[in-house]
Design a protein around this motif. Sequence first.
Motif: not given
Length: 498
Positions: A1-21, A123-131
Amino acid sequence: MYADLLHALPDVFAWTNFAAVVIGVIAGIVVGAMPGLSATMAISVLVPFTFGLEPLVALGLMAGIYNGAMYGGAIPAVLLRIPGTPAAVATTFDGYPMAQKGEGGFALQVAVVSSSIGGIASAFALMLLAPPLSKVTLLFGPSEVFWVAVFGLASIIFLLGGNPIKGLISACFGVFVSVIGSDPIYGNDRYTFGQLEMLDGIHIVILLVGLYALPPVIDLLETPLKTGVNSSNLGTEPIWKAIPRMKGYWKTWLRGSFIGIWIGILPGAGGSMAAFMSYNEARRASKNPETWGEGEPEGVAAAETANNADTASALIPALTLGIPGTAVAAVMLGGLLVHGLQPGPMLFRDNPDVVFGFMWQFLFGAILLVLLGGSLATNSFARLLNLPRPLLGSVIIVLMLIGVYSIHGRMFDVYLMLGFGAVGWVMDKLKFPLPPVVLGLILGGFAEENLRLALRIGRGDPLVLLQNTTSLVLVALTVAVIIGPTIKQRLAASRKPA
């Protein structure tokens, strides 16, 4: 499941997603800096406008606003001794005395750095405990899910503090709203009162905007703020020069992060409790406790670290079990539902890129606080706090009306929102908690569906709800949540001298 966490990282750097943050963080800081406004209200107003957006864009805006608003509340707390958000009350204890000494700029910089550290830890607690928690909940069947919903309602009612009877009434109101519309199995009308617009039930956004956004705006219009701050007295210096002066606060940051994460996971506790607990513990551990309350920068660090460490951690039970830890988390669950994302274990299985991308957005939002808040929280906010509140409130009401009307393009929804707004205003004045209403709406239909499914599997035998260990454990936890506060109060009363 932590592999899915790394797999999702490139999507966040899409300019629309990052600009939203980025946009969300800036908007959140502005909202938090306005006394009377809150992250809950801002996200409630935002949700209707996210219908046409991609899920990660919408969730990025929410994550940014949440992070930004929790820090933004420190700005009026320091400059005006008026907490911009409820969680910023403890920040006033030392932040305002610092501003009176001409150190308001440094107090804001301590606040923004501490807020960023608390948010990153959360944020790290969410990543480590939720999966791993989501993997456990995948083993749940209909009866277990029903008891999780009941446990969530009991937790928010009896652990929220205050009067549990009022909490129960609020939750029952939310459950009642959840069953309005057509019966999902037999198709019969339920509590529609002959209105065709109600056959599909009450849209959660209408309830959220009415309950959470309208009452604060009414209060804002009733009590306009007329005082300002002389921006020349802030004593501001560049953030990179201020950070070395904070190197001795690392124990306070560590302690506050742990307290905030722990409180965030507890349903109903919230950032206010975390900030007070962190402040008290840091003061008790200080070598100079007598200076606290007179302008101690470490007091600002303790409060701001904890109330921001509460943000993402409050989503751990929300995303995995559908039990929000705070009112903002409850509103965010509504935002997930708007985009067809059902909170719970299936969320991690069916939409891993979205949910893990959401976690990354929380982390980046916390990091951006230092970059954006460190430069924005200066003289400009002193002038921003002088904006006419009636004008601000009027603009927000117009946005609310447009947003709700855009859901189905009908005035009936606007009238319904105004009705819920009136109910929310009355409940707020009578001290009825609002989070149980939202949780009742979210979990009411969820609990009903799984209860009826479990009874169908058991051929009508109610004992099917108690036929495995997991269900019995959840029942025991629910009973403990209900009777625990009563036992604690009686023990405390018995210890008091006669």
